[in-house]
Design a protein around this motif. Structure first.
Motif, PDB file in Angstrom:
ATOM      1  N   PHE A  10       4.515 -65.903  94.087  1.00  0.00           N
ATOM      2  CA  PHE A  10       5.385 -66.168  92.934  1.00  0.00           C
ATOM      3  C   PHE A  10       6.797 -66.598  93.326  1.00  0.00           C
ATOM      4  O   PHE A  10       7.699 -66.619  92.488  1.00  0.00           O
ATOM      5  CB  PHE A  10       5.423 -64.955  91.989  1.00  0.00           C
ATOM      6  CG  PHE A  10       4.054 -64.417  91.670  1.00  0.00           C
ATOM      7  CD1 PHE A  10       3.079 -65.254  91.125  1.00  0.00           C
ATOM      8  CD2 PHE A  10       3.718 -63.109  91.938  1.00  0.00           C
ATOM      9  CE1 PHE A  10       1.793 -64.774  90.857  1.00  0.00           C
ATOM     10  CE2 PHE A  10       2.446 -62.626  91.668  1.00  0.00           C
ATOM     11  CZ  PHE A  10       1.480 -63.462  91.118  1.00  0.00           C
ATOM     12  N   SER A  11       6.995 -66.947  94.584  1.00  0.00           N
ATOM     13  CA  SER A  11       8.280 -67.496  95.010  1.00  0.00           C
ATOM     14  C   SER A  11       8.326 -68.979  94.676  1.00  0.00           C
ATOM     15  O   SER A  11       7.291 -69.610  94.403  1.00  0.00           O
ATOM     16  CB  SER A  11       8.464 -67.309  96.518  1.00  0.00           C
ATOM     17  OG  SER A  11       7.503 -68.072  97.238  1.00  0.00           O
ATOM     18  N   LYS A  66      -0.984 -60.927  85.546  1.00  0.00           N
ATOM     19  CA  LYS A  66      -0.312 -61.629  84.446  1.00  0.00           C
ATOM     20  C   LYS A  66       0.578 -62.742  84.998  1.00  0.00           C
ATOM     21  O   LYS A  66       0.606 -63.853  84.460  1.00  0.00           O
ATOM     22  CB  LYS A  66       0.522 -60.640  83.633  1.00  0.00           C
ATOM     23  CG  LYS A  66      -0.303 -59.657  82.817  1.00  0.00           C
ATOM     24  CD  LYS A  66       0.601 -58.677  82.071  1.00  0.00           C
ATOM     25  CE  LYS A  66      -0.229 -57.647  81.294  1.00  0.00           C
ATOM     26  NZ  LYS A  66       0.639 -56.645  80.617  1.00  0.00           N
ATOM     27  N   ALA A  67       1.317 -62.431  86.070  1.00  0.00           N
ATOM     28  CA  ALA A  67       2.185 -63.434  86.694  1.00  0.00           C
ATOM     29  C   ALA A  67       1.366 -64.604  87.235  1.00  0.00           C
ATOM     30  O   ALA A  67       1.769 -65.764  87.144  1.00  0.00           O
ATOM     31  CB  ALA A  67       3.002 -62.796  87.818  1.00  0.00           C
ATOM     32  N   LEU A  68       0.187 -64.291  87.781  1.00  0.00           N
ATOM     33  CA  LEU A  68      -0.688 -65.335  88.312  1.00  0.00           C
ATOM     34  C   LEU A  68      -1.197 -66.234  87.191  1.00  0.00           C
ATOM     35  O   LEU A  68      -1.241 -67.466  87.339  1.00  0.00           O
ATOM     36  CB  LEU A  68      -1.855 -64.702  89.057  1.00  0.00           C
ATOM     37  CG  LEU A  68      -2.839 -65.664  89.736  1.00  0.00           C
ATOM     38  CD1 LEU A  68      -2.123 -66.511  90.779  1.00  0.00           C
ATOM     39  CD2 LEU A  68      -3.987 -64.888  90.375  1.00  0.00           C
ATOM     40  N   GLY A  69      -1.563 -65.618  86.074  1.00  0.00           N
ATOM     41  CA  GLY A  69      -2.025 -66.405  84.930  1.00  0.00           C
ATOM     42  C   GLY A  69      -0.946 -67.358  84.431  1.00  0.00           C
ATOM     43  O   GLY A  69      -1.223 -68.522  84.110  1.00  0.00           O
ATOM     44  N   LYS A  70       0.283 -66.868  84.370  1.00  0.00           N
ATOM     45  CA  LYS A  70       1.403 -67.720  83.944  1.00  0.00           C
ATOM     46  C   LYS A  70       1.646 -68.857  84.931  1.00  0.00           C
ATOM     47  O   LYS A  70       1.964 -69.975  84.535  1.00  0.00           O
ATOM     48  CB  LYS A  70       2.667 -66.866  83.781  1.00  0.00           C
ATOM     49  CG  LYS A  70       2.618 -65.890  82.616  1.00  0.00           C
ATOM     50  CD  LYS A  70       3.911 -65.096  82.507  1.00  0.00           C
ATOM     51  CE  LYS A  70       3.870 -64.126  81.339  1.00  0.00           C
ATOM     52  NZ  LYS A  70       5.122 -63.317  81.240  1.00  0.00           N
ATOM     53  N   LEU A  71       1.501 -68.554  86.223  1.00  0.00           N
ATOM     54  CA  LEU A  71       1.709 -69.589  87.239  1.00  0.00           C
ATOM     55  C   LEU A  71       0.643 -70.673  87.129  1.00  0.00           C
ATOM     56  O   LEU A  71       0.948 -71.869  87.247  1.00  0.00           O
ATOM     57  CB  LEU A  71       1.689 -68.970  88.642  1.00  0.00           C
ATOM     58  CG  LEU A  71       1.883 -69.943  89.814  1.00  0.00           C
ATOM     59  CD1 LEU A  71       3.213 -70.671  89.689  1.00  0.00           C
ATOM     60  CD2 LEU A  71       1.786 -69.207  91.136  1.00  0.00           C
ATOM     61  N   LYS A  89      -8.317 -84.055  84.326  1.00  0.00           N
ATOM     62  CA  LYS A  89      -7.861 -82.691  84.108  1.00  0.00           C
ATOM     63  C   LYS A  89      -7.868 -81.918  85.421  1.00  0.00           C
ATOM     64  O   LYS A  89      -8.884 -81.836  86.100  1.00  0.00           O
ATOM     65  CB  LYS A  89      -8.741 -81.969  83.087  1.00  0.00           C
ATOM     66  CG  LYS A  89      -8.227 -80.581  82.744  1.00  0.00           C
ATOM     67  CD  LYS A  89      -9.159 -79.879  81.776  1.00  0.00           C
ATOM     68  CE  LYS A  89      -8.589 -78.523  81.365  1.00  0.00           C
ATOM     69  NZ  LYS A  89      -8.323 -77.641  82.510  1.00  0.00           N
ATOM     70  N   ALA A  90      -6.718 -81.385  85.762  1.00  0.00           N
ATOM     71  CA  ALA A  90      -6.633 -80.611  86.992  1.00  0.00           C
ATOM     72  C   ALA A  90      -7.419 -79.322  86.853  1.00  0.00           C
ATOM     73  O   ALA A  90      -7.332 -78.628  85.836  1.00  0.00           O
ATOM     74  CB  ALA A  90      -5.169 -80.288  87.301  1.00  0.00           C
ATOM     75  N   GLU A  91      -8.207 -79.010  87.854  1.00  0.00           N
ATOM     76  CA  GLU A  91      -8.945 -77.752  87.864  1.00  0.00           C
ATOM     77  C   GLU A  91      -8.154 -76.761  88.707  1.00  0.00           C
ATOM     78  O   GLU A  91      -8.159 -76.824  89.936  1.00  0.00           O
ATOM     79  CB  GLU A  91     -10.345 -77.962  88.442  1.00  0.00           C
ATOM     80  CG  GLU A  91     -11.252 -78.790  87.544  1.00  0.00           C
ATOM     81  CD  GLU A  91     -12.701 -78.687  87.968  1.00  0.00           C
ATOM     82  OE1 GLU A  91     -13.213 -77.560  88.115  1.00  0.00           O
ATOM     83  OE2 GLU A  91     -13.321 -79.739  88.165  1.00  0.00           O
ATOM     84  N   VAL A  92      -7.432 -75.871  88.026  1.00  0.00           N
ATOM     85  CA  VAL A  92      -6.602 -74.878  88.704  1.00  0.00           C
ATOM     86  C   VAL A  92      -7.063 -73.493  88.273  1.00  0.00           C
ATOM     87  O   VAL A  92      -7.142 -73.202  87.073  1.00  0.00           O
ATOM     88  CB  VAL A  92      -5.102 -75.060  88.369  1.00  0.00           C
ATOM     89  CG1 VAL A  92      -4.268 -74.067  89.162  1.00  0.00           C
ATOM     90  CG2 VAL A  92      -4.660 -76.484  88.667  1.00  0.00           C
ATOM     91  N   PHE A  93      -7.367 -72.657  89.232  1.00  0.00           N
ATOM     92  CA  PHE A  93      -7.859 -71.316  88.954  1.00  0.00           C
ATOM     93  C   PHE A  93      -7.026 -70.290  89.718  1.00  0.00           C
ATOM     94  O   PHE A  93      -6.376 -70.615  90.714  1.00  0.00           O
ATOM     95  CB  PHE A  93      -9.332 -71.190  89.360  1.00  0.00           C
ATOM     96  CG  PHE A  93     -10.224 -72.196  88.688  1.00  0.00           C
ATOM     97  CD1 PHE A  93     -10.839 -71.896  87.486  1.00  0.00           C
ATOM     98  CD2 PHE A  93     -10.430 -73.444  89.250  1.00  0.00           C
ATOM     99  CE1 PHE A  93     -11.661 -72.824  86.856  1.00  0.00           C
ATOM    100  CE2 PHE A  93     -11.247 -74.375  88.631  1.00  0.00           C
ATOM    101  CZ  PHE A  93     -11.857 -74.069  87.431  1.00  0.00           C
TER     102      PHE A  93
END
Length: 291
Positions: A10-11, A66-71, A89-93
């Motif tokens: 999260f940096s 939660k922070a990961l979901g927001k990122l 569409k970018a596939e980001v998980f």
């Protein structure tokens, strides 16, 4: 589909690496998986009184998720704004796990059959200090392909990728993989070798020609060139090609007690952070996983 793994804490540096990975994924047709490792402190018997309740771990882990979901949402949104005209569409998980970062990255890379790790590199640190003492170095020691992205470096389509070699036989296998990485961008691969004027020119010519002939026989890619760098020291030769070669990515092989080891010898005094302003791709020897 190819898969790119991005360790995130999260940096701003990690977020930038995630953005770079997403743009890279568009070029090679890959999905991006952001991995946050929730580290649990270890307690020794002497510190038995310092025990956190499991509920505290759960709260911290929930916050990380939660922070990961927001990122993930943030990275996707930036990607859509940049590439909406392509209709892709970018596939980001995102995935959050407990453990030690380098171990979990290696485990996830292997079990989920990833193709490449993209990690942020903090420019504020000395590169060698970062590589030798931080998570980035520990990930490299796991012998998986790692693309290190300097803080603030924005993605641009690679046009020239330099490959530093000591003419080891295994480097030909690595070049086969690197060629597959370069093809979607039609990028040039510049093979470089650092040597000095004291060596025997006849011997050097024979070794060079033998290596390049093997490359021509084994590597199915036309955009490959060679350049000798005359320098007494490997570091100075690499610095020169980074500063003057107009390259977009520098590629090196991490060979224990080999070329990469020699470069990092005396690592606590060696400082390359002022020179490496471009992505550094570090590959294990005989690497044959498609990227």
């Amino acid at each position: 589909m190819k898969k790119i793994l991005v360790p995130v804490d999260f940096s701003a540096t990690a977020e930038n690496a995630a953005d770079y990975a997403t743009d890279l994924a568009h070029g090679i047709g890959a999905r991006v998986e952001l991995l946050n490792v929730f580290q649990v402190p270890e307690f020794s018997p002497a510190a038995a009184s310092l025990v956190w309740p499991l509920e505290e771990y759960k709260l911290i882990e929930d916050d990380a998720k939660k922070a990961l979901g927001k990122l993930v949402e943030k990275v996707e949104e930036k990607y859509k704004k940049a590439h909406h005209e392509f209709g892709f569409k970018a596939e980001v998980f995102g995935k959050s796990v407990r453990g030690e970062v380098e171990q979990e990255v290696s485990k996830y890379f292997t079990e989920c059959k990833m193709n490449l790790v993209v990690a942020g590199l903090n420019r504020a640190d000395k590169l060698t200090k970062t590589l030798m003492g931080s998570v980035a170095r520990k990930i490299i020691e796991q012998e998986i392909p790692v693309l290190l992205i300097p803080a603030g470096y924005r993605f641009k389509k690679p046009k020239k990728i330099a490959f530093a070699t000591d003419f080891s036989h295994s480097d030909v296998h690595v070049l086969c993989t690197l060629a597959e990485f370069a093809k979607p961008f039609n990028a040039d691969i510049l093979i470089t070798h650092t040597g000095n004027a004291k060596s025997d020119p006849k011997v050097d010519k024979h070794i060079t020609e033998d290596f390049l002939n093997r490359v021509a026989d084994r590597v199915n890619y036309r955009n490959i060139y060679y350049r000798h760098i005359n320098s007494e020291r490997i570091k100075e030769g690499l610095d020169w090609i980074v500063e003057n070669g107009q390259i977009d990515i520098l590629t090196m092989v991490h060979r224990k007690h080999g070329f990469f080891h020699q470069l990092l010898k005396g690592s606590y005094t060696l400082n390359m952070s002022d020179h490496i302003q471009i992505p550094l791709l570090v590959l294990p020897p005989s690497h044959n996983i498609p990227m």
